[in-house]
Design a protein around this motif. Structure first.
Motif, short mmCIF file in Angstrom:
data_model
loop_
_atom_site.label_atom_id
_atom_site.label_comp_id
_atom_site.label_asym_id
_atom_site.label_seq_id
_atom_site.Cartn_x
_atom_site.Cartn_y
_atom_site.Cartn_z
N ALA A 50 0.82 -1.21 0.00
CA ALA A 50 0.00 0.00 0.00
C ALA A 50 0.85 1.26 0.00
O ALA A 50 0.52 2.26 -0.66
CB ALA A 50 -0.93 -0.01 1.21
N LEU A 51 1.97 1.26 0.73
CA LEU A 51 2.82 2.45 0.79
C LEU A 51 3.48 2.71 -0.56
O LEU A 51 3.54 3.85 -1.01
CB LEU A 51 3.87 2.31 1.88
CG LEU A 51 4.77 3.54 2.07
CD1 LEU A 51 3.94 4.77 2.41
CD2 LEU A 51 5.80 3.29 3.16
N ASP A 52 3.98 1.67 -1.21
CA ASP A 52 4.54 1.85 -2.55
C ASP A 52 3.53 2.52 -3.48
O ASP A 52 3.87 3.40 -4.27
CB ASP A 52 4.95 0.50 -3.15
CG ASP A 52 6.19 -0.10 -2.52
OD1 ASP A 52 6.87 0.61 -1.75
OD2 ASP A 52 6.47 -1.28 -2.79
N ALA A 53 2.29 2.08 -3.38
CA ALA A 53 1.24 2.62 -4.25
C ALA A 53 0.94 4.08 -3.92
O ALA A 53 0.80 4.92 -4.83
CB ALA A 53 -0.03 1.79 -4.11
N ALA A 54 0.85 4.42 -2.65
CA ALA A 54 0.57 5.80 -2.25
C ALA A 54 1.69 6.74 -2.70
O ALA A 54 1.43 7.84 -3.20
CB ALA A 54 0.39 5.88 -0.74
N ILE A 55 2.93 6.30 -2.54
CA ILE A 55 4.08 7.10 -2.97
C ILE A 55 4.07 7.28 -4.48
O ILE A 55 4.33 8.39 -4.99
CB ILE A 55 5.39 6.45 -2.50
CG1 ILE A 55 5.51 6.57 -0.97
CG2 ILE A 55 6.60 7.11 -3.18
CD1 ILE A 55 6.65 5.77 -0.39
N ALA A 56 3.75 6.23 -5.21
CA ALA A 56 3.71 6.32 -6.67
C ALA A 56 2.68 7.34 -7.13
O ALA A 56 2.91 8.11 -8.07
CB ALA A 56 3.40 4.95 -7.26
N ALA A 112 -2.49 10.82 -1.15
CA ALA A 112 -3.11 9.55 -1.50
C ALA A 112 -3.25 8.68 -0.26
O ALA A 112 -2.37 8.69 0.62
CB ALA A 112 -2.27 8.81 -2.54
N VAL A 113 -4.35 7.97 -0.18
CA VAL A 113 -4.54 6.95 0.86
C VAL A 113 -4.84 5.63 0.15
O VAL A 113 -5.51 5.60 -0.88
CB VAL A 113 -5.67 7.32 1.84
CG1 VAL A 113 -5.28 8.50 2.69
CG2 VAL A 113 -6.97 7.63 1.09
N VAL A 114 -4.32 4.55 0.73
CA VAL A 114 -4.44 3.25 0.06
C VAL A 114 -4.74 2.15 1.07
O VAL A 114 -4.14 2.11 2.16
CB VAL A 114 -3.13 2.90 -0.69
CG1 VAL A 114 -3.23 1.51 -1.32
CG2 VAL A 114 -2.81 3.95 -1.75
N ARG A 115 -5.66 1.28 0.70
CA ARG A 115 -5.85 0.01 1.41
C ARG A 115 -5.30 -1.08 0.51
O ARG A 115 -5.76 -1.26 -0.63
CB ARG A 115 -7.34 -0.26 1.67
CG ARG A 115 -7.59 -1.61 2.38
CD ARG A 115 -9.07 -1.88 2.59
NE ARG A 115 -9.76 -2.18 1.35
CZ ARG A 115 -10.83 -1.53 0.90
NH1 ARG A 115 -11.31 -0.50 1.58
NH2 ARG A 115 -11.41 -1.88 -0.24
N GLY A 116 -4.30 -1.79 0.98
CA GLY A 116 -3.70 -2.85 0.19
C GLY A 116 -4.54 -4.10 0.21
O GLY A 116 -5.41 -4.29 1.07
N PRO A 117 -4.29 -5.01 -0.71
CA PRO A 117 -5.05 -6.27 -0.76
C PRO A 117 -4.82 -7.14 0.46
O PRO A 117 -5.62 -8.04 0.75
CB PRO A 117 -4.52 -6.95 -2.03
CG PRO A 117 -3.19 -6.31 -2.29
CD PRO A 117 -3.31 -4.91 -1.81
#
Length: 302
Positions: free
Chosen positions: A43-49, A188-193
């Protein structure tokens, strides 16, 4: 707002008060976050991207589009990251870094949580992070537009007498008076799988502001927060957001069992309606945004 029992969720915002025409930039950022999430599951990788995409889009007040300080020459940026794996890092008042969000991520691997100014820039150099791009014509134009109103009677910053900037002026160059008010943040906020949550944010700061000003983006619990129930990001005038510890306050509403959309709205209601403010969030089952003004936003779920 949307509900989803399983899978991932991504919410991206481009700043409270920014034109809805900029939504395409948020869509692009959310798509990039989705691609990264499908690749790494983090999730953090995605938010940073997602935030990096917006830092590279000169329309937004972050990274390459950051506003000039009142002296017309200095740029000071803040950024932050946090997730439920224990990673937490922020950078404040950094100048010569192209993507402050990468520096915030790097700080999470140091013994510290926040680095500021020269020390942060030295770390960026040692890590080989790219230097900031030269000041663009678009940034200079925004600054020229800002320099038309501070001498007037309309507050350039909500709730602040314009004369306060003259009284506490701390730049090397003489005061030249402007129009307000860039105070946007991208986030960005993300919930990972896997159920982990992450939040990332970046800002070019506030205009007008005194040299060395740090806003809510670098302050945990104010502009950002992530915990086992979800992740929250705020955007708007940092001085108002900090006074309410807005992100953590909204998270507290989640702890009380409040649905996400209601929690975001209740947090928004704490801020004066004349102050542009926005919130985004994800929980185990929800993804939502809420603002008292126009705010480009993108939500992706799967």
């Amino acid at each position: 707002m949307s509900d989803k029992e399983h899978g991932f969720a991504i919410v991206v915002h481009g700043g409270a008060g920014e034109p809805l025409d900029y939504t395409d930039g948020c869509d692009k950022a959310a798509k990039r976050a989705r691609d990264i999430l499908l690749e790494t599951g983090d999730a953090l990788d995605a938010a940073i991207a997602a935030v990096m995409v917006l830092e590279e889009d000169e329309r937004f007040n972050a990274g390459t589009g950051s506003v000039l300080c009142l002296d017309g020459a200095t740029i000071e940026m803040d950024a932050s990251i946090m997730d439920t794996r224990g990673r937490l890092g922020a950078v404040a008042a950094v100048r010569d870094v192209r993507n402050p969000i990468l520096l915030a991520r790097a700080i999470a691997d140091t013994p510290h949580v926040v680095l500021a100014g020269e020390g942060a820039e030295r770390l960026a150099r040692s890590l080989g992070l790219e230097r900031a791009k030269p000041i663009s014509a678009a940034q200079r134009k925004k600054h020229e537009e800002l320099l038309k109103e501070l001498a007037g009677s309309v507050p350039a910053m909500p709730g602040i007498d314009n004369r306060m900037f003259e009284r506490f002026w701390n730049y090397k160059t003489p005061l030249q008076l402007p129009k307000g008010a860039a105070h946007d943040t991208v986030g960005a906020v993300v919930r990972g799988p896997d159920g982990h949550f992450a939040v990332a944010g970046s800002t070019g700061g506030s205009a007008p502001s005194l040299l060395g000003r740090v806003g809510d983006t670098a302050i945990m619990g104010s502009g950002f927060y992530a915990g086992s129930l979800g992740a929250i990001a705020a955007t708007g005038v940092g001085e108002h957001i900090v006074r309410h510890m807005l992100a953590r306050t909204v998270y507290g509403y989640l702890e009380q069992g409040m649905p996400l959309q209601q929690a975001l709205q209740r947090g928004l209601d704490l801020i004066d309606k004349d102050v542009d403010t926005g919130l985004i969030g994800v929980t185990k089952t929800e993804a939502a945004s809420c603002s008292n003004t126009h705010m480009p936003t993108s939500i992706v779920e799967q």
